[in-house]
Motif scaffolding. Structure first.
Motif, PDB file in Angstrom:
ATOM      1  N   UNK A  41       0.717  -1.131  -0.030  1.00  0.00           N
ATOM      2  CA  UNK A  41       0.089   0.039   0.108  1.00  0.00           C
ATOM      3  C   UNK A  41       0.974   1.411   0.120  1.00  0.00           C
ATOM      4  N   UNK A  42       0.793   1.983  -0.830  1.00  0.00           N
ATOM      5  CA  UNK A  42       1.603   3.349  -1.261  1.00  0.00           C
ATOM      6  C   UNK A  42       2.983   3.024  -1.316  1.00  0.00           C
ATOM      7  N   UNK A  43       3.304   1.992  -2.163  1.00  0.00           N
ATOM      8  CA  UNK A  43       4.615   1.603  -2.400  1.00  0.00           C
ATOM      9  C   UNK A  43       4.584   0.707  -3.739  1.00  0.00           C
TER      10      UNK A  43
END
Length: 120
Positions: A41-43
């Motif tokens: 998440x977010x990467x």
């Protein structure tokens, strides 16, 4: 955490083999072998890479994906799927097959590149 497996290096001779196998099933299904990266998440998620080393004097090793034959049922499939995206303005992943280049500069026989062969 990390899980690292590696065979020892060798100055003279071969390095060790590394094998991940599941046992034979006399009746029933044999176990699966999986390599999976976790979700992110977010990467970025991690890559799964199968790489053979370069050969200085000799042939480089192959990477083989082999599916088992069916005795009384179907043979297994080889399925390659690039990643999809739901993001506006972005594109799905590519499936790229590239044959090796023949890079010898020998004047008599410079060497040919390999072929990409698709057979039904």
């Amino acid at each position: 955490g990390d899980v690292l497996m590696n065979t020892g290096a060798s100055v003279l001779g071969s390095t060790g083999k590394m094998a991940v196998t599941t046992g034979v099933a006399t009746q029933g299904n044999s176990g699966g072998a999986y390599m999976t990266t976790g979700d992110s998440f977010y990467g970025l998620t991690g890559n799964v890479e199968l790489t053979t080393g370069a050969a200085t004097s000799g042939d480089a090793g192959d990477i083989r994906l082999t599916v088992g034959a069916g005795d009384t049922n179907n043979g297994g499939d080889v399925i390659t799927t690039a990643g999809s995206t739901m993001a506006a303005g972005m594109v799905g992943g590519n499936v790229v097959l590239t044959a090796g280049a023949g890079m010898s500069t020998d004047a008599a026989d410079g060497g040919d590149g390999g072929d990409v062969v698709v057979t039904a």
